[in-house]
Design an enzyme around this catalytic site. Structure first.
Site, PDB file in Angstrom:
ATOM      1  N   SER A   1       0.850  -1.190   0.000  1.00 44.87           N
ATOM      2  CA  SER A   1       0.000   0.000   0.000  1.00 44.87           C
ATOM      3  C   SER A   1       0.883   1.236   0.000  1.00 44.87           C
ATOM      4  CB  SER A   1      -0.919   0.012   1.230  1.00 44.87           C
ATOM      5  OG  SER A   1      -0.144   0.152   2.418  1.00 44.87           O
ATOM      6  N   LYS A   2       0.254   2.398   0.059  1.00 47.46           N
ATOM      7  CA  LYS A   2       0.962   3.672   0.008  1.00 47.46           C
ATOM      8  C   LYS A   2       2.024   3.792   1.106  1.00 47.46           C
ATOM      9  CE  LYS A   2      -0.523   6.718  -3.141  1.00 47.46           C
ATOM     10  NZ  LYS A   2       0.386   7.494  -3.992  1.00 47.46           N
ATOM     11  N   ARG A   3       1.762   3.171   2.269  1.00 43.26           N
ATOM     12  CA  ARG A   3       2.703   3.332   3.369  1.00 43.26           C
ATOM     13  C   ARG A   3       4.062   2.693   3.072  1.00 43.26           C
ATOM     14  NH1 ARG A   3      -0.710  -0.693   5.130  1.00 43.26           N
ATOM     15  NH2 ARG A   3       0.288  -2.694   5.596  1.00 43.26           N
TER      16      ARG A   3
END
Length: 711
Positions: free
Chosen positions: A313-315
């Site tokens: 994911s974006k993290r």
């Protein structure tokens, strides 16, 4: 030693290092995460070769994947929903469908699944198309828009009503909500009970209710199964697949109906997609069967995870293709790397798209969830940067940084300049940064270490003399011709070359690490070289201090500084201003900086001892040692004997199991570091006395004490 060097990106050729890293990574590969199926109430009765699967398949009412597609021309498709950018997982799906179709001489089609009016985003459609164009996975034929086929979807729903494969449901919204509430109360997944599935012929619909149309799924104790191209035999109990809606009350088709109809009409023979669609497959098979259509072959790829084992994911960093482009990755590198996520061809790590097409087969796909490794991607990207055409790299840079690159375009297009930059860059962002010294504007910004080389009276005198020499130089302006000129100057002045080169390097690049001095003089240009040398001799430069280490006031730091923290002794208070976790994270970053800096210094011609004596290297090593010490310090007492009684806060932050797991990881770090030091020529006692080794050993002792205290 070979394994340790491979893990740290050193030793052997790039393909050899990547092969070893890949094998090491496979040892820790996560078992495919199918928790998303449990969350929607689906139980996988059997997944061949999947650890943890249980239950025997039941022969009755089993719907097996048809092999009828065999013998037909291969047709694959990529069918994204236009709700956002093209995620890296979608890019891999696109690539695998493309490779499969090209390998079999078939067609690779594209469909935009845009029936969801609320979530539809036309800008996302453009982003997806541009992303696929950049990636280099061209589709065949026109793009199919799912919403354009709405009438066809409605027609199939009517046919299903007519042949008994579907029925009208008149349950109101309130009734369905009550059913869901009851299921939630009983802590069981909601399943529509088939209220209107078998109504009598004289049934009269309730007035004023617009019905939905539901598909009839098998309502026995059997299973819906198919032989998955990646996962093997998958069986889903029929009791877990309810009669889902295929046509809403307003007459619009649902995704589950539209996908099947479009796949059938497009002649799709192979559906390759992520494992998060396994639950959809069982439902879609019901539509295929109730229409009497041949099933395509299904293959579900494990989801891509981040380094922490969770879904990417974006993290975890960049996840959209446009981000990878902006960060300076080449599409061929992304294709190569994505092909290796869940698929392999022996130990081959670096291969062309043409080779991937020749080799690709679903039998080479793995079931385990791959972890996205930016270090490995960077290594592959560096390989392709070195192989890339200079003009093409310049064109990409002009697209990414038009205002910065345009004034220096001709220099970037020079193959000799490109060769100078390629060895220093893993991405095109680093490529541009490596060129920063000749794009810099005066007054120059210089590092403290570089400034130190230019401030003595002798250094200033040498800089002025060198400036005069270059100003009056009339020979050929090439590195080869400049070398004897500068060396002769040093000899005439009775100086060692380093006494001239060190201050000159700082004056011309602002750093102690750069390409060779003669290449630097050549690429910066005569007039600019003279100006920079005289500026440095006059002290007309700006010392650019390195950013201070994060303190407790920084949002990245979790703990406040202790009351005894002193600004005059930052190293002594590191453990008080940084949590061990934050210190460990920063230590890894600094370690990467040290490795990159040493590689650059080595490329510029410095030897091992001179690299270690470099002021920038020494400063980073000191910072690393301080961070390692902070990372290994227990909150209460660092000694292993005191830890059980005095480390209550540590015990609260780590369970015994977590401490044991971290202890094992630290033990591996120690072994790898010792192997590396031994390979560098250190003896046993010197290895044990190494500050990094001592810090890791202290950390290991603390973790072992915490483990023992909890057992």
């Amino acid at each position: 030693t070979i394994l340790a060097r491979a893990m740290h990106g050193r030793g052997g050729t790039l393909p050899q290092r990547l092969a070893v890293q890949n094998r090491l990574g496979s040892v820790h590969a996560a078992i495919m995460d199918l928790s998303h199926l449990q969350q929607i109430g689906l139980n996988v009765a059997n997944l061949a070769g999947y650890s943890g699967s249980s239950g025997k398949s039941k022969p009755q009412a089993t719907a097996k994947s048809s092999s009828a597609s065999k013998g037909r021309p291969v047709v694959t498709r990529f069918a994204p929903s236009p709700t956002g950018y093209l995620h890296i997982g979608g890019a891999r799906t696109s690539l695998f469908n493309y490779l499969f179709a090209r390998h079999h001489g078939g067609k690779f089609l594209m469909r935009i699944e845009d029936t969801d009016e609320e979530r539809h985003n036309e800008a996302a459609v453009d982003a997806i198309i541009k992303g696929m164009t950049w990636l280099g996975t061209p589709h065949d034929g026109e793009i199919v828009r799912q919403r354009a086929n709405c009438a066809r979807h409605q027609e199939i729903a009517k046919q299903l009503l007519a042949n008994g494969g579907a029925y009208k449901c008149y349950c109101s919204k309130e009734e369905l909500e009550a059913m869901r509430a009851e299921a939630e109360k009983n802590k069981v997944p909601f399943r529509y009970p088939g209220t209107y599935r078998n109504v009598p012929k004289d049934f009269k619909p309730p007035p004023g209710v617009e019905p939905v149309v539901r598909i009839k799924t098998p309502n026995d104790d059997g299973v819906t199964s198919w032989e998955d191209g990646v996962m093997g035999l998958i069986e889903i109990p029929n009791k877990d697949v309810d009669d889902f809606v295929i046509l809403r009350a307003d007459g619009t088709p649902t995704y589950l109906l539209a996908v099947v109809v479009d796949d059938h009409d497009m002649g799709v023979t192979q559906v390759i997609r992520g494992s998060d669609h396994i639950g959809n497959t069982a439902r879609q098979i019901a539509v295929f069967k109730n229409m009497g259509w041949d099933l395509p072959n299904f293959a579900h790829l494990p989801l891509i995870h981040g380094p922490d084992g969770k879904k990417l994911s974006k993290r975890h960093g960049a996840t959209g293709l446009e981000e990878f482009e902006a960060k300076g990755y080449l599409p061929e590198a992304i294709r190569n790397y994505l092909a290796r996520l869940s698929w392999g061809h022996g130990d081959d790590e670096i291969f062309s798209t043409e080779q991937a097409i020749e080799w690709f087969d679903l039998s080479g796909c793995s079931k385990g969830a791959p972890c996205f490794d930016f270090d490995k991607l960077n290594n592959i990207n560096q390989h392709y940067i070195k192989e890339a055409d200079t003009n093409r790299l310049t064109d990409i840079l002009l697209k990414l940084y038009p205002e910065e690159i345009a004034p220096f375009e001709q220099k970037f297009r020079d193959p000799q300049v490109a060769d100078m930059l390629k060895v220093r860059a893993k991405t095109l962002v680093e490529y541009k940064e490596a060129a920063g010294f000749f794009m810099a504007k005066r007054p120059m910004k210089v590092s403290p270490a570089a400034a130190k080389d230019m401030t003595s009276d002798a250094a200033k005198k040498n800089l002025r003399s060198l400036a005069n020499l270059i100003e009056t130089y009339q020979g050929e302006w090439t590195p080869a011709a400049l070398e004897p000129c500068v060396k002769g100057f040093a000899s005439e002045q009775g100086l060692k070359l380093g006494e001239v080169a060190k201050p000159a390097r700082g004056a011309l690049t602002g750093s102690t690490a750069s390409p060779g001095l003669f290449e630097v003089i050549w690429v910066v240009g005569k007039a600019e070289v003279v100006g920079r040398l005289r500026d440095a001799a006059d002290g007309a430069f700006v010392i650019e201090e390195p950013p201070p280490p994060p303190t407790a006031a920084s949002p990245e730091v979790a703990e406040a500084p202790s009351a005894s923290a002193s600004a005059s002794t930052p190293q002594a208070t590191t453990s008080g201003t940084l949590s061990p976790e934050e210190a460990e994270r920063q230590a890894k970053i600094v370690g990467d900086e040290i490795r990159d800096l040493k590689q650059k210094l080595k490329a510029s011609g410095l030897s091992g001892k001179k690299i270690d004596a470099n002021d920038d290297v020494k400063a980073l090593v000191a910072k690393l040692q301080s961070l390692k010490a902070a990372a290994s310090a227990a909150p209460a007492a660092p000694a292993a004997s005191a830890a059980p009684a005095a480390s209550a806060s540590a015990a609260e932050s780590l369970s015994p199991a977590q401490a044991a797991e971290q202890a094992a990881a630290v033990g591996d770090e120690i072994r790898n570091l010792k192997q590396k030091l031994k390979a560098d020529g250190l003896s046993g006692k010197k290895i044990d006395a190494n500050d990094e080794v001592k810090a890791l050993v202290a950390k290991l002792q603390t973790l072992k004490a915490m483990t023992a205290a909890g057992s």
